[in-house]
Design an enzyme around this catalytic site. Structure first.
Site, PDB file in Angstrom:
ATOM      1  N   PRO A  63      41.027   4.468  16.101  1.00  0.00           N
ATOM      2  CG  PRO A  63      42.821   5.027  14.739  1.00  0.00           C
ATOM      3  CD  PRO A  63      41.318   4.989  14.774  1.00  0.00           C
ATOM      4  CD  GLU A  64      39.275   2.697  22.068  1.00  0.00           C
ATOM      5  OE1 GLU A  64      39.612   2.724  23.258  1.00  0.00           O
ATOM      6  OE2 GLU A  64      38.335   2.004  21.649  1.00  0.00           O
ATOM      7  CG  HIS A  85      42.461   6.107   0.375  1.00  0.00           C
ATOM      8  ND1 HIS A  85      41.386   6.789  -0.145  1.00  0.00           N
ATOM      9  CD2 HIS A  85      42.226   4.781   0.116  1.00  0.00           C
ATOM     10  CE1 HIS A  85      40.527   5.926  -0.690  1.00  0.00           C
ATOM     11  NE2 HIS A  85      41.014   4.722  -0.542  1.00  0.00           N
ATOM     12  NE  ARG A 122      36.230   3.320   7.552  1.00  0.00           N
ATOM     13  CZ  ARG A 122      35.833   2.541   8.546  1.00  0.00           C
ATOM     14  NH1 ARG A 122      35.321   3.104   9.645  1.00  0.00           N
ATOM     15  NH2 ARG A 122      35.931   1.240   8.480  1.00  0.00           N
ATOM     16  CE  LYS A 144      26.869  15.049  35.989  1.00  0.00           C
ATOM     17  NZ  LYS A 144      27.481  15.673  37.165  1.00  0.00           N
TER      18      LYS A 144
END
Length: 274
Positions: free
Chosen positions: A2-3, A90, A109, A150
């Protein structure tokens, strides 16, 4: 994983159910997720929930006694349920409310986290984070200064949480496509106009994803159980060897920094090196 838009969608989804309610119990069914679940979380029992905030991909449930900090990890999800519904496999943590509802955390997980911080104390996991991308602190001038001299490629640079938080893999590829910047471009070689365009597109892409409910991933659903919708509008991510929606060239794919990266060679030409 998930972002930021998925996490923000979760925050928006749970806030009306949690804010102003009192925590009746916190049920923990596992000792450890990514880190051990601290016993101090039990200090929040009996406390009224004041607010639900987000910092990067962390959700924070604030009370007068302290804050519960939640990270969804790779596969974590949150649901609002009646407290009478028994836990499934879970289902590791329940935050039980005095109104007969509960916030249930599921994580197959176990890469997520439940942590605790005292009032006025910032947890170590929140240290060294860059600005939020949707705030005024994230500007082209700021990014240009960070990028100066950079050599790292721009895709990895904008995914660095010390530079800016929440620009995960999917949205990095999408933002670079919209800004017409090749993901392998050394960030120090970008012109100010390109950086201005990139900052603008990062904000637009993330705002669009939040409005549409987050990107559909196999492990992500919104708090009400419905999947997000932004995946239907992705331009390059997950579209390797398919025609570019802008020019019909085939979308390219390659791992950059161990993450699958997608782009269009014609729309995002790689600058020639001298």
């Amino acid at each position: 994983m998930p972002e930021l838009p998925e996490v923000e969608t979760s925050r928006l989804g749970i806030t009306p159910h949690l804010q102003g309610q009192t925590i009746k119990a916190i049920t923990v069914r596992t000792e450890k997720l990514r880190w051990p679940i601290p016993q101090e979380l039990q200090k929040l029992v009996g406390q009224r929930i004041q607010s639900i905030r987000r910092r990067a991909k962390y959700l924070m449930i604030d009370t007068p006694e302290g804050t519960a900090i939640i990270h969804l990890g790779m596969s974590g999800s949150l649901r609002i349920l009646d407290e009478t519904i028994p836990p499934a496999k879970h289902d590791h943590v329940d935050l039980v409310l005095d109104n007969g509802k509960l916030l249930r955390y599921n994580d197959p997980r176990k890469f997520g986290a439940w942590l605790y911080s005292e009032v006025g104390v910032s947890h170590d996991v929140l240290a060294k984070l860059g600005p939020e991308p949707l705030t005024d602190a994230f500007t082209a001038d700021y990014l240009a200064e960070k990028a100066k001299n950079k050599k790292v490629v721009v895709k990895q640079f904008i995914m660095n949480n010390a530079v800016v938080v929440g620009v995960g893999n999917i949205y990095a590829s999408e933002s670079l496509f919209m800004a017409k910047i090749h993901p392998k471009t050394p960030v120090g070689a970008l012109k100010l106009k390109q950086i201005q365009r990139l900052v603008s597109e990062i904000k637009v892409v993330l705002e669009t994803a939040i409005k549409q409910g987050g990107t559909t991933l196999k492990d992500f659903n919104q708090v009400d159980g419905k999947p997000g919708y932004f995946a239907q509008g992705l331009h390059v991510y997950g579209r390797a060897n398919k025609p570019c929606l802008s020019c019909n060239s085939l979308i390219q794919e390659e791992k950059i920094g161990q993450r699958n990266t997608f782009w269009c060679d014609k729309c995002q030409p790689l600058p020639k090196t001298k």
